[in-house]
Write an enzyme that holds these catalytic residues in place. Structure first.
Site, PDB file in Angstrom:
ATOM      1  N   GLU A  98      -3.555   5.682   0.027  1.00 18.89           N
ATOM      2  CA  GLU A  98      -2.117   5.719   0.379  1.00 18.89           C
ATOM      3  C   GLU A  98      -1.272   6.216  -0.812  1.00 18.89           C
ATOM      4  O   GLU A  98      -1.576   5.901  -1.974  1.00 18.89           O
ATOM      5  CB  GLU A  98      -1.711   4.272   0.731  1.00 18.89           C
ATOM      6  CG  GLU A  98      -0.278   4.056   1.116  1.00 18.89           C
ATOM      7  CD  GLU A  98       0.012   2.551   1.386  1.00 18.89           C
ATOM      8  OE1 GLU A  98      -0.826   1.686   1.052  1.00 18.89           O
ATOM      9  OE2 GLU A  98       1.094   2.269   1.929  1.00 18.89           O
ATOM     10  N   LYS A 123       3.795   5.795   8.472  1.00 20.70           N
ATOM     11  CA  LYS A 123       3.503   4.354   8.582  1.00 20.70           C
ATOM     12  C   LYS A 123       4.619   3.594   9.301  1.00 20.70           C
ATOM     13  O   LYS A 123       5.794   3.710   8.934  1.00 20.70           O
ATOM     14  CB  LYS A 123       3.327   3.803   7.162  1.00 20.70           C
ATOM     15  CG  LYS A 123       2.828   2.369   7.070  1.00 20.70           C
ATOM     16  CD  LYS A 123       2.678   2.000   5.580  1.00 20.70           C
ATOM     17  CE  LYS A 123       1.997   0.670   5.366  1.00 20.70           C
ATOM     18  NZ  LYS A 123       1.892   0.346   3.920  1.00 20.70           N
ATOM     19  N   CYS A 156      -2.809   1.344   5.401  1.00 16.51           N
ATOM     20  CA  CYS A 156      -2.807   0.045   4.735  1.00 16.51           C
ATOM     21  C   CYS A 156      -2.395  -1.128   5.629  1.00 16.51           C
ATOM     22  O   CYS A 156      -3.155  -1.560   6.463  1.00 16.51           O
ATOM     23  CB  CYS A 156      -1.963   0.127   3.464  1.00 16.51           C
ATOM     24  SG  CYS A 156      -2.474  -1.143   2.273  1.00 16.51           S
ATOM     25  N   VAL A 205      -3.464  -5.011  -1.439  1.00 20.91           N
ATOM     26  CA  VAL A 205      -3.307  -5.987  -2.518  1.00 20.91           C
ATOM     27  C   VAL A 205      -3.778  -7.384  -2.098  1.00 20.91           C
ATOM     28  O   VAL A 205      -4.207  -8.169  -2.948  1.00 20.91           O
ATOM     29  CB  VAL A 205      -1.846  -6.056  -3.036  1.00 20.91           C
ATOM     30  CG1 VAL A 205      -1.504  -4.806  -3.815  1.00 20.91           C
ATOM     31  CG2 VAL A 205      -0.841  -6.267  -1.908  1.00 20.91           C
TER      32      VAL A 205
HETATM   33  C1  ACM Z   1       0.227  -2.006   1.802  1.00 17.30           C
HETATM   34  O1  ACM Z   1       0.565  -1.824   2.957  1.00 17.30           O
HETATM   35  N1  ACM Z   1       0.257  -1.040   0.908  1.00 17.30           N
HETATM   36  C2  ACM Z   1      -0.246  -3.327   1.355  1.00 17.30           C
END
Ligand code: ACM
Length: 263
Positions: A40, A111, A144, A171
């Site tokens: 990402e 996203k 992510c 994370v």
């Molecule tokens: C994330 O969505 N980068 C944790």
């Protein structure tokens, strides 16, 4: 059969030239594959100190040093690449995953589920949940934090995705456990490429993973090392949704009993 790979590495926040130099070597290693997934926001880094910094490090997709670099590699190696991309469009930025092939950009996903401080910087994705037919397979894209929402994996699988490519900067330490489960529940391949390293108060958890439609882990990476891995994938396995000889997991859904999920 196709060869798919992840490139787990740490982009350098605010230093695109250095990031590209690192990636150059890693892509050379995975060059003789068909499909490579990169983390990402690989062109910018992740943990911005302000909205201004997030904007400054974003690029227009049609005028981007990073995209041109990836396009050159795709052409050179006859390769498809999925990469996270900090995308600027007019006065907005999006946390985007872009799919590039030997002839250039094929498509992108922006996203929709923004994590923590991303909500201060990025606009919510406005392109829905596309699936791209690249000839030898169909590719869905997620990014992510989308991992926690089972709905989006199911929608991409219902739209015919064979492989869901999932550039990440994870994370939370347990997120990777969900990946083989999403793969099994939807009978698709998933390539989650996570990054390593630290930015400010965030430590990224590595452990990139490739899972098959039976929920088996085909490849997984370490927590801290920059590394690549290549696996052979038969996309046709993702087109068989039979669980037993009498259970097709898609045809057996009883959607009239699921209406409460929409609110
Ligand atoms: C994330 O969505 N980068 C944790």
């Amino acid at each position: 059969m196709l060869k798919a790979a992840f490139i787990q590495f740490a982009p350098i926040i605010g230093n695109l030239n250095k990031t590209i130099s690192k990636l150059e070597l890693l892509i050379e290693k995975t060059g003789k594959t068909n499909l490579v997934v990169i983390p990402e926001l690989a062109n910018s880094g992740y943990n911005f100190n302000s909205k201004e910094q997030a904007f400054d490090l974003a690029e227009n997709i049609n005028k981007s040093q990073y995209i041109e670099f990836l396009e050159d590699k795709c052409k050179k190696f006859n390769l498809f690449i999925v990469s996270g991309f900090n995308e600027k469009e007019k006065n907005q930025i999006f946390n985007t995953a872009v799919l590039i092939g030997p002839k250039g950009i094929i498509g992108k996903y922006r996203k929709i589920h923004l994590f923590m401080n991303e909500k201060d910087y990025f606009s919510k994705g406005n392109l829905g949940l596309p699936v791209f037919d690249i000839g030898f397979c169909k590719i869905g894209l997620l990014i992510c934090f989308d991992w926690i929402f089972p709905e989006v994996w199911r929608i991409l699988a219902l739209k015919g995705a064979d492989i869901i490519c999932h550039p990440s900067n994870l994370v939370l330490p347990y997120a990777q456990k969900a990946i083989p489960i999403h793969a099994m529940l939807n009978k698709v391949f998933i390539i989650t490429t996570n990054r390593t390293g630290k930015e400010g108060n965030l430590t990224f958890t590595g452990k990139s993973i490739i899972a098959n439609p039976n929920g088996e882990i085909l490849m997984s990476a370490s927590e801290n090392e920059e590394e690549t891995a290549i696996v052979k994938i038969d996309p046709a396995l993702a087109r068989n949704k039979m669980m037993t000889e009498r259970n097709d997991i898609f045809k057996d859904r009883i959607t009239e009993d699921y209406k409460e999920i929409i609110n």
